[in-house]
Design an enzyme around this catalytic site. Structure first.
Site, short mmCIF file in Angstrom:
data_model
loop_
_atom_site.label_atom_id
_atom_site.label_comp_id
_atom_site.label_asym_id
_atom_site.label_seq_id
_atom_site.Cartn_x
_atom_site.Cartn_y
_atom_site.Cartn_z
N HIS A 7 -12.14 -74.52 -52.20
CA HIS A 7 -13.49 -74.13 -51.81
C HIS A 7 -14.09 -73.19 -52.85
O HIS A 7 -13.40 -72.34 -53.41
CB HIS A 7 -13.48 -73.41 -50.46
CG HIS A 7 -13.28 -74.34 -49.30
ND1 HIS A 7 -12.87 -73.91 -48.06
CD2 HIS A 7 -13.46 -75.68 -49.18
CE1 HIS A 7 -12.78 -74.95 -47.24
NE2 HIS A 7 -13.14 -76.02 -47.89
N HIS B 132 -9.88 -86.32 -43.51
CA HIS B 132 -10.42 -84.97 -43.47
C HIS B 132 -9.90 -84.19 -42.27
O HIS B 132 -9.81 -82.96 -42.32
CB HIS B 132 -11.95 -85.02 -43.46
CG HIS B 132 -12.59 -83.94 -44.28
ND1 HIS B 132 -12.47 -83.86 -45.65
CD2 HIS B 132 -13.32 -82.85 -43.92
CE1 HIS B 132 -13.10 -82.80 -46.10
NE2 HIS B 132 -13.62 -82.17 -45.07
N LYS C 219 -13.68 -81.32 -56.90
CA LYS C 219 -15.11 -81.49 -57.13
C LYS C 219 -15.51 -80.89 -58.48
O LYS C 219 -14.95 -79.89 -58.91
CB LYS C 219 -15.91 -80.83 -56.01
CG LYS C 219 -15.79 -81.55 -54.67
CD LYS C 219 -16.66 -80.89 -53.63
CE LYS C 219 -16.63 -81.65 -52.31
NZ LYS C 219 -17.49 -81.01 -51.27
N ARG D 224 -6.91 -82.55 -43.42
CA ARG D 224 -7.27 -81.38 -44.23
C ARG D 224 -7.58 -80.20 -43.31
O ARG D 224 -7.13 -79.07 -43.54
CB ARG D 224 -8.47 -81.72 -45.11
CG ARG D 224 -8.97 -80.60 -46.03
CD ARG D 224 -9.98 -81.21 -47.01
NE ARG D 224 -10.86 -80.25 -47.62
CZ ARG D 224 -10.59 -79.55 -48.73
NH1 ARG D 224 -9.41 -79.69 -49.31
NH2 ARG D 224 -11.47 -78.72 -49.24
N TYR E 79 -12.74 -72.10 -40.34
CA TYR E 79 -11.43 -72.31 -39.73
C TYR E 79 -10.98 -71.11 -38.92
O TYR E 79 -10.14 -71.24 -38.03
CB TYR E 79 -10.38 -72.64 -40.80
CG TYR E 79 -10.68 -73.94 -41.50
CD1 TYR E 79 -10.50 -75.15 -40.85
CD2 TYR E 79 -11.18 -73.96 -42.80
CE1 TYR E 79 -10.79 -76.35 -41.48
CE2 TYR E 79 -11.47 -75.15 -43.44
CZ TYR E 79 -11.27 -76.34 -42.78
OH TYR E 79 -11.57 -77.53 -43.39
N ARG F 298 -8.30 -83.26 -50.58
CA ARG F 298 -9.35 -84.20 -50.18
C ARG F 298 -8.88 -85.64 -50.43
O ARG F 298 -8.00 -85.89 -51.24
CB ARG F 298 -10.64 -83.95 -50.95
CG ARG F 298 -11.22 -82.55 -50.78
CD ARG F 298 -12.47 -82.40 -51.65
NE ARG F 298 -13.09 -81.09 -51.50
CZ ARG F 298 -12.84 -80.04 -52.27
NH1 ARG F 298 -11.95 -80.14 -53.26
NH2 ARG F 298 -13.45 -78.88 -52.07
#
Length: 295
Positions: free
Chosen positions: A266, A240, A171, A243, A275, A147
């Protein structure tokens, strides 16, 4: 007749704009044309049932209409039947049990491998500090899928050249380790050597400005957008997108979904599964171009 009464109601009693009234009229006339031209049926607004409406929705889907477009037309039809029922023009409302299609999330935008090859070709870049840093940043996004905030937050100590891996803080301050290959290793070594030569006073950050300060996310976004514009016509040209490009390329080259999930950081596999829709769309295009009986 019923459509005209409803449109007059919208215009003169509800004071809707001329454009809105026209939109309702177009949508309702399209439905009327559909049910009146159904083979083997002699339908009226009164005899239309929910199955006819669902058939109309399926017909629109087959023609490539979006969920948003179909739901808008269904909303117009609901409004008409509520009006007609209140004026006793019909005895029932067949839209009551009809559920519109769910709005799907837009598929991630990504660059094709040929576009990335062009972008990373040496001929596209100079040897000055800005270009060397920008190229390294783009390779890092493409080779790791990290990210923007993770890249900006990298310090020198996060890079392990011996084991070819990066320690990334994602995150909720969760850390993960991402491997990297020869191309990123070479780019990083070239960038770090140039940075150390030209910027004596600097912070501990891996990517810094010419003043030695940690690069900001806005600066990275601006740089990436400028560079992607050289090879892509995508409306979205952000970090992004790179990514997404990483994830799509990994799956197209037979990486497992669970592995891609871990690399991207994730929490849920369902987040990564979007995806697979992207790669399936690519597969459909390949089939359409290649299969001898495609028509």
């Amino acid at each position: 007749m019923m459509i005209e009464e409803f449109l007059n109601y919208l215009q003169y009693e509800q004071n809707r704009s001329e454009l809105t009234v026209k939109g309702y009229g177009d949508d309702l006339k399209a439905f009327e044309s559909y049910f009146k031209n159904l083979d083997g049926h002699d339908l009226s607004w009164e005899s239309v049932d929910s199955d006819v409406i669902r058939g109309w929705m399926e017909n629109m889907m087959d023609k490539g209409n979006t969920a948003t477009s179909i739901n808008r037309r269904l909303s117009a039809l609901r409004s008409l039947y509520r009006f007609a029922l209140s004026r006793k023009l019909v005895s029932k409302n067949p839209t009551r049990t009809v559920v519109g299609p769910k709005k799907g999330k837009p598929l991630p935008q990504y660059l094709r491998e040929s576009e990335m090859d062009r972008l990373l070709d040496d001929s596209m870049w100079k040897d000055d500090y800005n270009d060397v840093r920008a190229r390294t940043i783009i390779i890092m996004f493409y080779e790791t899928g990290m990210r923007l905030s993770e890249l900006v937050g990298l310090d020198d100590e996060a890079v392990d050249f011996l084991n070819h891996q990066l320690k990334v803080t994602g995150k909720r301050n969760k850390q993960r380790v991402i491997p990297f290959g020869k191309e990123l290793e070479e780019a990083l070594k070239k960038y770090i050597a140039l940075r150390n030569e030209q910027i004596a006073q600097r912070c501990e950050a891996l990517f810094v400005t010419k003043k030695g300060e940690r690069i900001k996310g806005s600066q990275v976004r601006q740089e990436v957008r400028k560079r992607l514009s050289l090879v892509s016509t995508l409306k979205k040209r952000s970090p992004h997108v790179l990514r997404h490009t990483f994830a799509t390329a990994m799956l197209n080259h037979e990486a497992g979904l669970e592995s891609v999930k871990k690399l991207l950081g994730h929490q849920s596999l369902s987040t990564t599964e979007i995806y697979t829709h992207t790669t399936f769309e690519q597969l459909k295009r390949v089939y359409a171009n290649a299969h001898p009986r495609k028509e």
